[in-house]
Design an enzyme around this catalytic site. Structure first.
Site, PDB file in Angstrom:
ATOM      1  N   ARG A  58       0.854  -1.182   0.000  1.00  0.00           N
ATOM      2  CA  ARG A  58       0.000   0.000   0.000  1.00  0.00           C
ATOM      3  C   ARG A  58       0.895   1.238   0.000  1.00  0.00           C
ATOM      4  O   ARG A  58       1.754   1.394   0.860  1.00  0.00           O
ATOM      5  CB  ARG A  58      -0.885   0.007   1.245  1.00  0.00           C
ATOM      6  CG  ARG A  58      -1.838   1.194   1.267  1.00  0.00           C
ATOM      7  CD  ARG A  58      -1.940   1.817   2.622  1.00  0.00           C
ATOM      8  NE  ARG A  58      -2.830   2.973   2.609  1.00  0.00           N
ATOM      9  CZ  ARG A  58      -2.984   3.793   3.638  1.00  0.00           C
ATOM     10  NH1 ARG A  58      -2.326   3.592   4.751  1.00  0.00           N
ATOM     11  NH2 ARG A  58      -3.794   4.819   3.559  1.00  0.00           N
ATOM     12  N   ASP A  84      -3.044   4.820  -3.028  1.00  0.00           N
ATOM     13  CA  ASP A  84      -4.304   5.394  -2.529  1.00  0.00           C
ATOM     14  C   ASP A  84      -4.857   6.452  -3.480  1.00  0.00           C
ATOM     15  O   ASP A  84      -6.062   6.688  -3.532  1.00  0.00           O
ATOM     16  CB  ASP A  84      -4.071   6.061  -1.164  1.00  0.00           C
ATOM     17  CG  ASP A  84      -4.310   5.113  -0.004  1.00  0.00           C
ATOM     18  OD1 ASP A  84      -4.298   3.892  -0.229  1.00  0.00           O
ATOM     19  OD2 ASP A  84      -4.496   5.590   1.122  1.00  0.00           O
ATOM     20  N   MET A  94     -16.271   6.310   6.126  1.00  0.00           N
ATOM     21  CA  MET A  94     -16.363   7.038   7.390  1.00  0.00           C
ATOM     22  C   MET A  94     -15.629   6.288   8.497  1.00  0.00           C
ATOM     23  O   MET A  94     -16.083   5.256   8.963  1.00  0.00           O
ATOM     24  CB  MET A  94     -17.834   7.223   7.781  1.00  0.00           C
ATOM     25  CG  MET A  94     -18.625   8.079   6.800  1.00  0.00           C
ATOM     26  SD  MET A  94     -20.421   7.739   6.819  1.00  0.00           S
ATOM     27  CE  MET A  94     -20.796   7.819   8.566  1.00  0.00           C
ATOM     28  N   GLY A  95     -14.462   6.837   8.862  1.00  0.00           N
ATOM     29  CA  GLY A  95     -13.702   6.307   9.983  1.00  0.00           C
ATOM     30  C   GLY A  95     -13.086   7.482  10.707  1.00  0.00           C
ATOM     31  O   GLY A  95     -13.588   8.605  10.605  1.00  0.00           O
ATOM     32  N   ASN A  96     -11.994   7.254  11.427  1.00  0.00           N
ATOM     33  CA  ASN A  96     -11.303   8.378  12.066  1.00  0.00           C
ATOM     34  C   ASN A  96     -10.804   9.353  11.003  1.00  0.00           C
ATOM     35  O   ASN A  96     -10.833  10.556  11.178  1.00  0.00           O
ATOM     36  CB  ASN A  96     -10.148   7.864  12.928  1.00  0.00           C
ATOM     37  CG  ASN A  96      -9.731   8.883  13.961  1.00  0.00           C
ATOM     38  OD1 ASN A  96      -8.857   9.698  13.717  1.00  0.00           O
ATOM     39  ND2 ASN A  96     -10.383   8.862  15.119  1.00  0.00           N
ATOM     40  N   GLY A  97     -10.371   8.791   9.881  1.00  0.00           N
ATOM     41  CA  GLY A  97     -10.170   9.564   8.656  1.00  0.00           C
ATOM     42  C   GLY A  97     -11.380   9.283   7.788  1.00  0.00           C
ATOM     43  O   GLY A  97     -11.848   8.146   7.736  1.00  0.00           O
ATOM     44  N   MET A 120     -15.807   8.244  17.630  1.00  0.00           N
ATOM     45  CA  MET A 120     -17.236   8.511  17.450  1.00  0.00           C
ATOM     46  C   MET A 120     -18.090   7.845  18.525  1.00  0.00           C
ATOM     47  O   MET A 120     -19.160   8.354  18.891  1.00  0.00           O
ATOM     48  CB  MET A 120     -17.681   8.051  16.051  1.00  0.00           C
ATOM     49  CG  MET A 120     -19.133   8.332  15.716  1.00  0.00           C
ATOM     50  SD  MET A 120     -19.628  10.074  15.923  1.00  0.00           S
ATOM     51  CE  MET A 120     -18.749  10.848  14.570  1.00  0.00           C
ATOM     52  N   ARG A 121     -17.635   6.718  19.067  1.00  0.00           N
ATOM     53  CA  ARG A 121     -18.413   6.056  20.124  1.00  0.00           C
ATOM     54  C   ARG A 121     -18.526   6.939  21.363  1.00  0.00           C
ATOM     55  O   ARG A 121     -19.588   7.010  21.994  1.00  0.00           O
ATOM     56  CB  ARG A 121     -17.772   4.708  20.478  1.00  0.00           C
ATOM     57  CG  ARG A 121     -17.932   3.659  19.387  1.00  0.00           C
ATOM     58  CD  ARG A 121     -17.038   2.473  19.590  1.00  0.00           C
ATOM     59  NE  ARG A 121     -15.621   2.837  19.484  1.00  0.00           N
ATOM     60  CZ  ARG A 121     -14.628   1.953  19.403  1.00  0.00           C
ATOM     61  NH1 ARG A 121     -14.895   0.667  19.425  1.00  0.00           N
ATOM     62  NH2 ARG A 121     -13.371   2.355  19.313  1.00  0.00           N
ATOM     63  N   ASN A 178     -20.598   0.478  11.125  1.00  0.00           N
ATOM     64  CA  ASN A 178     -21.045   0.067  12.460  1.00  0.00           C
ATOM     65  C   ASN A 178     -22.001   1.018  13.172  1.00  0.00           C
ATOM     66  O   ASN A 178     -22.643   0.617  14.137  1.00  0.00           O
ATOM     67  CB  ASN A 178     -19.814  -0.158  13.355  1.00  0.00           C
ATOM     68  CG  ASN A 178     -18.914  -1.254  12.823  1.00  0.00           C
ATOM     69  OD1 ASN A 178     -19.363  -2.369  12.610  1.00  0.00           O
ATOM     70  ND2 ASN A 178     -17.653  -0.942  12.581  1.00  0.00           N
TER      71      ASN A 178
END
Length: 401
Positions: free
Chosen positions: A90, A147, A208-211, A283-284, A335
């Site tokens: 990667r 990427d 959609m994640g931390n980034g 996000m949690r 999630n």
């Protein structure tokens, strides 16, 4: 064919070993704290976890430990190093040169090095990892999977910034976009899931994640994406500010008496939902602050995160003159039913309606959460960047034979 997928960070290596015959993950793991006291490798096979703490002074030693784990008498999955058919790396930034994955040779290595100024945190460890693999596996073909490659189909009027053109000529300042491997995998998997050709669809993919980033995919190609010259652009993220008035940068430098490096650090590592909430980049924790604690700043951070995504969905629907499919992926996208619900609320005018029961029951597999009568198919598709890298590696190495 069995492919090893490597993702080298500055002090870590993520890896997966995949049998391409049926795309089974034979082993995977994480090497942490390379060059730092307390370095450790966590190797997983058949649901079992094997943790080894051992000194690792550099990436070469770390990759040697990965190979040793794959060959281990107790929990190894190969008998000989020759069973590794190819290695897929990667690479965060390939600049403008690469619109596809490529076999690594001297020219490719030089190009990755030339992009160090565009990705100073990411490309140097990638280069170190490739060189280490070459030393340890000199006869195994290596493939670079970028990427940025998927976004090279974005037209110039979408990727150019309205600053003097000479800065594009001199410094290649433009939108590049990131998460391309995820967006490519998810768009193709979504099309397959609904029984359509990706070339026949207009899709918005929300990683959609931390980034986090959003991509408009028309006829299987990226036509716009939310991240820009760097992964700082676009959405409000875990610790990244996303888009804002550029004058804020010089204003902060003046008011706080800080330099360019310090303001860059502030916007990349101290902003986003963590900066807004003062609580967390997770996000949690933000959802707990929003729904349980009713913390005003957590509620604001949660609303800003969802609002920005809704904004881009509308924008990209306009860009493509329509929308067939809206796809959620990434840690939050896959999630968090609450985020999906808030984002899709009041989108009826675009033909987006979700079924709350289906939305609440997503379980780590591709799912259609559209309500009956929704003109747009709304899907949750788990991403798998490692598999996409392994597939690209298989395709490229297969052509050598």
């Amino acid at each position: 064919m069995k492919n090893l997928v490597i993702n080298c960070g500055s002090s870590s290596i993520k890896y997966q070993f995949i049998d391409m015959k049926d795309e089974t993950v034979l082993a995977k793991g994480l090497v942490e704290r390379i060059g730092i006291k307390g370095s450790v490798i966590t190797h997983k096979v058949n649901g079992e976890k094997y943790v080894t703490e051992t000194p690792m002074e550099d990436h070469k030693k770390a990759i040697k430990l990965v190979l040793d784990a794959l060959l281990n008498d107790e929990y190894g999955v190969i008998k000989n190093i020759d069973e590794i058919s190819a290695v897929g790396h990667r690479i965060v930034h390939g600049g403008e040169k690469y619109a596809n994955s490529v076999l690594i040779d001297e020219d490719v290595m030089k190009s990755i090095e030339d992009c160090v100024s565009l990705a100073p945190l990411h490309n140097p460890p990638h280069i170190i990892g490739i060189n280490a693999c070459k030393e340890l596996m000199p006869n195994v073909p290596m493939v670079a999977v970028f990427d940025t490659a998927f976004h090279q189909t974005i037209p110039d009027y979408a990727y150019m910034y309205a600053i003097p053109y000479e800065y594009y000529d001199k410094y290649k300042i433009r939108k590049y976009g990131f998460h391309g491997t995820s967006h490519k995998y998810v768009s193709r998997t979504a099309a397959e899931f609904i029984g359509k050709k990706v070339e026949d669809l207009k899709m918005v993919v929300c990683h959609m994640g931390n980034g986090a980033s959003i991509t408009a995919v028309e006829n299987g190609k990226s036509v716009d994406t939310s991240m820009g010259f760097t992964p700082l652009g676009g959405l409000a993220m875990g610790t990244r500010s996303g888009d804002m008035d550029p004058a804020v940068v010089t204003f902060l430098m003046d008011k706080l008496n800080i330099n360019a490096s310090e303001v860059n650090n502030l916007l990349n590592k101290k902003s986003g939902i963590e900066g807004l909430s003062g609580i967390s980049s997770d996000m949690r924790d933000i959802k707990k602050g929003n729904y349980v604690d009713k913390d005003p700043k957590a509620m604001l951070a949660y609303s800003v995160f969802n609002y920005k995504i809704k904004q881009f969905i509308g924008s990209y629907t306009a860009v493509m003159n329509g929308l067939d499919c809206l796809v959620f992926t990434g840690g939050i996208g896959e999630n968090s039913f609450e985020n999906r619900r808030e984002i899709c609320k009041n989108m009826d005018y675009l033909g987006i309606k979700i079924d709350d029961k289906k939305n609440d029951e997503t379980m780590g597999i591709p799912m259609d959460i559209s309500a009956e009568g929704s003109k747009v198919r709304v899907l949750v598709i788990p991403t798998n960047e490692e598999l996409m890298i392994a597939r690209d590696t298989k395709d490229i190495v297969g052509k050598l034979k």
